[in-house]
Scaffold this active site. Structure first.
Site, PDB file in Angstrom:
ATOM      1  N   LYS A  81       0.849  -1.185   0.000  1.00 32.56           N
ATOM      2  CA  LYS A  81       0.000   0.000   0.000  1.00 32.56           C
ATOM      3  C   LYS A  81       0.889   1.241   0.000  1.00 32.56           C
ATOM      4  O   LYS A  81       1.745   1.395   0.881  1.00 32.56           O
ATOM      5  CB  LYS A  81      -0.905   0.008   1.236  1.00 32.56           C
ATOM      6  CG  LYS A  81      -1.711   1.293   1.408  1.00 32.56           C
ATOM      7  CD  LYS A  81      -2.457   1.302   2.735  1.00 32.56           C
ATOM      8  CE  LYS A  81      -3.137   2.650   2.964  1.00 32.56           C
ATOM      9  NZ  LYS A  81      -3.792   2.737   4.277  1.00 32.56           N
ATOM     10  N   LEU A 344      -9.288  -2.200  19.953  1.00 29.21           N
ATOM     11  CA  LEU A 344     -10.673  -1.740  20.015  1.00 29.21           C
ATOM     12  C   LEU A 344     -11.199  -1.634  21.437  1.00 29.21           C
ATOM     13  O   LEU A 344     -12.138  -0.877  21.690  1.00 29.21           O
ATOM     14  CB  LEU A 344     -11.571  -2.679  19.211  1.00 29.21           C
ATOM     15  CG  LEU A 344     -11.280  -2.795  17.714  1.00 29.21           C
ATOM     16  CD1 LEU A 344     -12.248  -3.772  17.057  1.00 29.21           C
ATOM     17  CD2 LEU A 344     -11.362  -1.445  17.028  1.00 29.21           C
TER      18      LEU A 344
END
Length: 521
Positions: A81, A344
């Site tokens: 990426k 999270l």
């Protein structure tokens, strides 16, 4: 004074295993005399692998834990990426004007002693109409031609173009589990935590599992995801919602096979704005990971899936969509007593700029750096940790909000509400007010508290066609001819790099093939 001897990570997945590997490597957990790193994960909790995007810091993390790059590419079905391609963020489809911009990972070019190019781009010295990212970086041209960020013989996690990775999160977690146990001394327990018991001081005394009974440690790391089983349910650390700033709170996602085995793989994340959010499109080795992030206040789940399937077209036929709920925000106390949240469990910012795993990395770095020698130092370490994490979250939220509030779209209530000043943090409003008359500068940011470099702010700001009236400063920048030559040199360098760097898919397949052949030898 009690020496810290054992850390227990509760929960696997990317957060748990990345934290376990990094911490175990840092403390040399293979030595029985060192801090021991244990991880307990339930056999009943599945992992999502819809396609995960990362931040360039991941390369340093993977190198630090000693994971071979080719093994990583194979085990995580990873690709490269080099940035994010934004479509329809500036204005709605069909409107006159640019319909996309690119946020590259390379910083703007500047030769030693040469002029800083942003002021000269603002003053019109670049080729007419050329976007800022295209003018100051060769990376846009490279990704447009499907080039990889590195060559086959470049060392692990190094290459001429700054880059990160895309991968399957479920595969990545399994790979880390193997590496952590085989190489780094992490001890894994497969069991379901049924309850947690506190001591007389309100700290965690033990977790009690269904299969293995009691598990104890000096420090407990909560990697149980959005549930926050320890930090939230047991330690009662409150969650601070930022839904008033970032509206997205749902996602619908699919794993989409390629039509052909040799389909080109973009070396960037594609982000396409929609009526109530945006769609991510990530190319892995054998498939795409695609999802629509949206606001439930501005659309229904049914309408969101309809929009999502419309984007995918025939590729979505016969595929079942996964629906995910979340809320943007964080716990101001990630670390309370002897419990620390990573991932999270501590907070979440919608995935627009791939901060999820980067925040796991940050929390793990901080934990490793601040890890107390004895339990009496826990409170001081927690205070420092919490201050750093809160500062990072607030700055990330400002950066993400900037993408939304600068949009010229007014074609739905979602975009209208995002432009409402009441939803824009004062800290961001203040930055934007200053940048109307001068461009962003590194001195606008406190480097140790920032996730994004000044160049990222510049790429997005001017990619979204923000206007900085710099004309009053024209006389302070007399090196116009020199700057024009620099802009030309960047385009020439891009042409050369197109010949030097390989096709993205070809590089990935060759590196994977070499690893498999080496493993069989």
């Amino acid at each position: 004074m009690a020496r810290l001897k054992k850390v227990l990570i509760v929960g696997g997945g990317t957060a748990g295993w990345l934290a376990a590997c990094y911490l175990a490597k840092a403390v040399n957990a293979v030595d029985p005399q060192s801090v021991q790193v244990h991880l307990v994960e339930s056999p009943d909790i599945g992992l999502l692998g819809v396609g995960e995007a990362t931040f360039p810091s991941i390369r340093g993390t993977l190198a630090a834990i000693g994971l071979d790059e080719r093994r990583f590419l194979v085990g995580a079905t990873a690709t490269y990426k080099q940035g994010i391609h934004y479509r329809h963020w500036i204005r709605p489809p069909g409107a006159p004007g640019a319909d996309h911009f690119f946020h590259p990972f390379n910083a703007p070019s500047q030769r030693p002693g040469g002029p800083e190019l942003l002021p000269y781009w603002l003053l019109g010295a670049a080729p007419e109409g050329m976007p800022f990212a295209d003018a100051v970086s060769m990376q846009t041209a490279l990704v447009d031609h499907s080039r990889a960020p590195k060559r086959f013989n470049d060392p692990d996690y190094q290459g001429p173009m700054n880059h990160a990775f895309h991968f399957d999160a479920a595969c990545f977690a399994r790979l880390l589990a193997e590496h952590g146990q085989e190489t780094l001394g992490v001890k894994r327990h497969v069991a379901t935590v049924e309850r947690t018991e506190l001591d007389e001081h309100g700290a965690i005394a033990r977790v009690v599992t269904k299969e293995l009974g009691e598990l104890t440690a000096d420090l407990y790391v909560d990697c149980t995801g959005l549930r926050g089983m320890l930090i939230g349910n047991v330690m009662q650390s409150p969650f601070r919602s930022r839904a008033d700033v970032l509206f997205a709170d749902r996602a619908v996602a699919m794993q989409v096979p390629y039509e052909k085995a040799d389909t080109p793989i973009p070396s960037y994340t594609i982000s396409t704005a929609q009526e109530a959010g945006w769609i991510w499109d990530i190319g892995l080795q054998k498939r795409r990971g695609v999802g629509y992030v949206y606001s439930s206040r501005h659309t229904s789940d049914e309408r969101a899936e309809e929009v999502f399937r419309g984007y995918l077209g025939a590729a979505a036929e016969g595929l079942k969509a996964m629906h995910i709920k979340f809320e943007t925000g964080y716990r101001p106390e990630h670390w309370r007593k002897n419990c620390i949240a990573v991932g999270l469990a501590g907070g979440f910012v919608e995935p627009l700029e791939s901060t999820g795993i980067a925040l796991i990395e940050l929390a793990t770095y901080l934990l490793t750096h601040l890890l107390p020698n004895d339990t009496d130092e826990m409170e001081r370490a927690a205070r420092h940790f919490n201050e750093m994490m809160v500062a990072r979250y607030d700055r990330i939220i400002d950066f993400i909000k900037m993408h939304y509030c600068l949009s010229q779209r007014r074609d739905s209530s979602f975009w209208i509400d995002n432009a409402d000043p009441a939803s824009i943090p004062y800290t961001l409003q203040d930055k934007l007010a200053q940048w109307k008359h001068r461009p962003p500068h590194r001195l606008d940011f406190v480097s140790d508290l920032e996730m994004f470099l000044v160049s990222s702010w510049q790429y997005v700001l001017y990619g979204m066609e923000f206007e900085t009236d710099f004309s009053a400063m024209r006389s302070a920048y007399p090196r116009v001819d020199e700057a024009r030559q620099e802009f030309r040199n960047i385009q020439l360098a891009a042409s050369q790099a197109l010949h030097d760097l390989p096709d993205h898919r070809s590089l990935v397949e060759r590196m994977c093939r070499e690893y498999r052949e080496r493993a069989l030898a």
